[in-house]
Write a protein that holds these residues in place. Sequence first.
Motif, PDB file in Angstrom:
ATOM      1  N   LEU A  92       0.818  -1.255   0.005  1.00  0.00           N
ATOM      2  CA  LEU A  92      -0.001   0.123   0.058  1.00  0.00           C
ATOM      3  C   LEU A  92       0.851   1.326  -0.079  1.00  0.00           C
ATOM      4  O   LEU A  92       0.675   2.123  -0.855  1.00  0.00           O
ATOM      5  CB  LEU A  92      -0.998   0.030   1.131  1.00  0.00           C
ATOM      6  N   ARG A  93       1.790   1.590   0.912  1.00  0.00           N
ATOM      7  CA  ARG A  93       2.798   2.365   0.896  1.00  0.00           C
ATOM      8  C   ARG A  93       3.574   2.529  -0.447  1.00  0.00           C
ATOM      9  O   ARG A  93       3.864   3.915  -0.758  1.00  0.00           O
ATOM     10  CB  ARG A  93       3.868   2.399   2.082  1.00  0.00           C
ATOM     11  N   ILE A  94       3.791   1.617  -0.742  1.00  0.00           N
ATOM     12  CA  ILE A  94       4.919   1.630  -2.131  1.00  0.00           C
ATOM     13  C   ILE A  94       3.924   2.145  -3.292  1.00  0.00           C
ATOM     14  O   ILE A  94       4.412   2.963  -3.912  1.00  0.00           O
ATOM     15  CB  ILE A  94       5.582   0.423  -2.276  1.00  0.00           C
ATOM     16  N   VAL A  95       2.815   1.414  -3.374  1.00  0.00           N
ATOM     17  CA  VAL A  95       1.968   1.677  -4.589  1.00  0.00           C
ATOM     18  C   VAL A  95       1.245   2.933  -4.581  1.00  0.00           C
ATOM     19  O   VAL A  95       1.366   3.958  -5.523  1.00  0.00           O
ATOM     20  CB  VAL A  95       0.783   0.686  -4.915  1.00  0.00           C
ATOM     21  N   ALA A 101       3.683   9.863  -7.389  1.00  0.00           N
ATOM     22  CA  ALA A 101       4.705  10.504  -8.200  1.00  0.00           C
ATOM     23  C   ALA A 101       4.438  10.459  -9.624  1.00  0.00           C
ATOM     24  O   ALA A 101       4.796  11.658 -10.117  1.00  0.00           O
ATOM     25  CB  ALA A 101       6.024   9.815  -7.770  1.00  0.00           C
ATOM     26  N   ALA A 102       3.935   9.297 -10.115  1.00  0.00           N
ATOM     27  CA  ALA A 102       3.606   9.535 -11.534  1.00  0.00           C
ATOM     28  C   ALA A 102       2.404  10.592 -11.956  1.00  0.00           C
ATOM     29  O   ALA A 102       2.490  11.168 -12.873  1.00  0.00           O
ATOM     30  CB  ALA A 102       3.002   7.938 -11.879  1.00  0.00           C
ATOM     31  N   ILE A 103       1.577  10.627 -10.891  1.00  0.00           N
ATOM     32  CA  ILE A 103       0.522  11.711 -11.211  1.00  0.00           C
ATOM     33  C   ILE A 103       1.438  13.111 -11.070  1.00  0.00           C
ATOM     34  O   ILE A 103       0.715  13.975 -12.124  1.00  0.00           O
ATOM     35  CB  ILE A 103      -0.877  11.661 -10.131  1.00  0.00           C
ATOM     36  N   ALA A 104       2.182  13.463 -10.243  1.00  0.00           N
ATOM     37  CA  ALA A 104       2.838  14.536 -10.315  1.00  0.00           C
ATOM     38  C   ALA A 104       3.379  15.022 -11.678  1.00  0.00           C
ATOM     39  O   ALA A 104       3.472  16.081 -12.210  1.00  0.00           O
ATOM     40  CB  ALA A 104       3.729  14.620  -9.147  1.00  0.00           C
ATOM     41  N   LEU A 105       4.034  13.700 -12.294  1.00  0.00           N
ATOM     42  CA  LEU A 105       4.710  13.922 -13.476  1.00  0.00           C
ATOM     43  C   LEU A 105       3.767  14.352 -14.732  1.00  0.00           C
ATOM     44  O   LEU A 105       4.042  14.898 -15.625  1.00  0.00           O
ATOM     45  CB  LEU A 105       5.586  12.766 -13.893  1.00  0.00           C
ATOM     46  N   VAL A 119      -6.545  17.641 -14.159  1.00  0.00           N
ATOM     47  CA  VAL A 119      -7.426  17.896 -13.162  1.00  0.00           C
ATOM     48  C   VAL A 119      -7.958  16.899 -12.417  1.00  0.00           C
ATOM     49  O   VAL A 119      -7.759  16.657 -11.246  1.00  0.00           O
ATOM     50  CB  VAL A 119      -8.518  18.954 -13.561  1.00  0.00           C
ATOM     51  N   GLU A 120      -8.269  15.626 -13.126  1.00  0.00           N
ATOM     52  CA  GLU A 120      -8.729  14.392 -12.713  1.00  0.00           C
ATOM     53  C   GLU A 120      -7.571  13.596 -11.824  1.00  0.00           C
ATOM     54  O   GLU A 120      -7.709  13.174 -10.680  1.00  0.00           O
ATOM     55  CB  GLU A 120      -9.313  13.576 -13.893  1.00  0.00           C
ATOM     56  N   GLN A 121      -6.590  13.823 -12.521  1.00  0.00           N
ATOM     57  CA  GLN A 121      -5.017  13.278 -11.801  1.00  0.00           C
ATOM     58  C   GLN A 121      -4.808  14.066 -10.423  1.00  0.00           C
ATOM     59  O   GLN A 121      -4.458  13.198  -9.685  1.00  0.00           O
ATOM     60  CB  GLN A 121      -4.244  13.160 -12.927  1.00  0.00           C
ATOM     61  N   GLY A 122      -4.986  15.164 -10.619  1.00  0.00           N
ATOM     62  CA  GLY A 122      -4.814  16.102  -9.376  1.00  0.00           C
ATOM     63  C   GLY A 122      -5.620  15.593  -8.227  1.00  0.00           C
ATOM     64  O   GLY A 122      -5.086  15.694  -7.135  1.00  0.00           O
ATOM     65  N   LEU A 128      -4.504  10.277  -2.667  1.00  0.00           N
ATOM     66  CA  LEU A 128      -3.342   9.393  -2.478  1.00  0.00           C
ATOM     67  C   LEU A 128      -2.303  10.180  -1.500  1.00  0.00           C
ATOM     68  O   LEU A 128      -1.607   9.364  -0.391  1.00  0.00           O
ATOM     69  CB  LEU A 128      -2.601   9.083  -3.646  1.00  0.00           C
ATOM     70  N   LEU A 129      -2.235  11.437  -1.603  1.00  0.00           N
ATOM     71  CA  LEU A 129      -1.304  11.959  -0.486  1.00  0.00           C
ATOM     72  C   LEU A 129      -1.773  11.776   0.855  1.00  0.00           C
ATOM     73  O   LEU A 129      -1.188  11.656   1.799  1.00  0.00           O
ATOM     74  CB  LEU A 129      -1.259  13.540  -0.810  1.00  0.00           C
ATOM     75  N   GLY A 130      -3.241  11.785   1.016  1.00  0.00           N
ATOM     76  CA  GLY A 130      -3.919  11.612   2.322  1.00  0.00           C
ATOM     77  C   GLY A 130      -3.488  10.203   2.858  1.00  0.00           C
ATOM     78  O   GLY A 130      -3.390   9.990   3.707  1.00  0.00           O
ATOM     79  N   VAL A 131      -3.628   9.190   1.757  1.00  0.00           N
ATOM     80  CA  VAL A 131      -3.353   7.812   2.116  1.00  0.00           C
ATOM     81  C   VAL A 131      -1.921   7.871   2.424  1.00  0.00           C
ATOM     82  O   VAL A 131      -1.659   7.066   3.476  1.00  0.00           O
ATOM     83  CB  VAL A 131      -3.735   7.008   0.959  1.00  0.00           C
TER      84      VAL A 131
END
Length: 147
Positions: A92-95, A101-105, A119-122, A128-131
């Motif tokens: 969970l932590r890894i994925v 990171a991929a979304i940020a790219l 926008v959807e990816q954001g 995911l940042l919350g997770v």
Amino acid sequence: MNARSPRPAAVPAEALRHPRSLKAFRGMKLLVGGYVALSVLTLVAIYLLRGDAAVVNDAVWVRAGIVAVSALLTYTFTVRAARGSRGAYRRLRIVATLMAAAIALVIAVPGPFPVWLKVEQGVCGLALLGVIAVANGSHLRALFAAR
């Protein structure tokens, strides 16, 4: 000779029932559930808009498919971690970290992705940042520490 180390025991049930544990997993399940729902709805929207090449291209199909699969995997890992699986907690932590990171790219780099997908990816990235924040919090890290 195959000398494998013994698998660490699952987290004790009483530790999983602790109020802080229950709150952490409830929050992560809600965040990841939202991530799954948004990913699936995005795939539906892409299917419905597939005739408009300005809105949907091959890169959008591929990215949305990858995100939907990773969202489902992330939810599975969250549920299994809530049941005490150390391996699922680690996955969970890894994925979640890799997908954030991929979304940020995807958002930062100019390329084949339309603004609506960024926008959807954001929104997915915020979930995911919350997770990541909850999963890497001191309570869950102590809960899943190897004993």
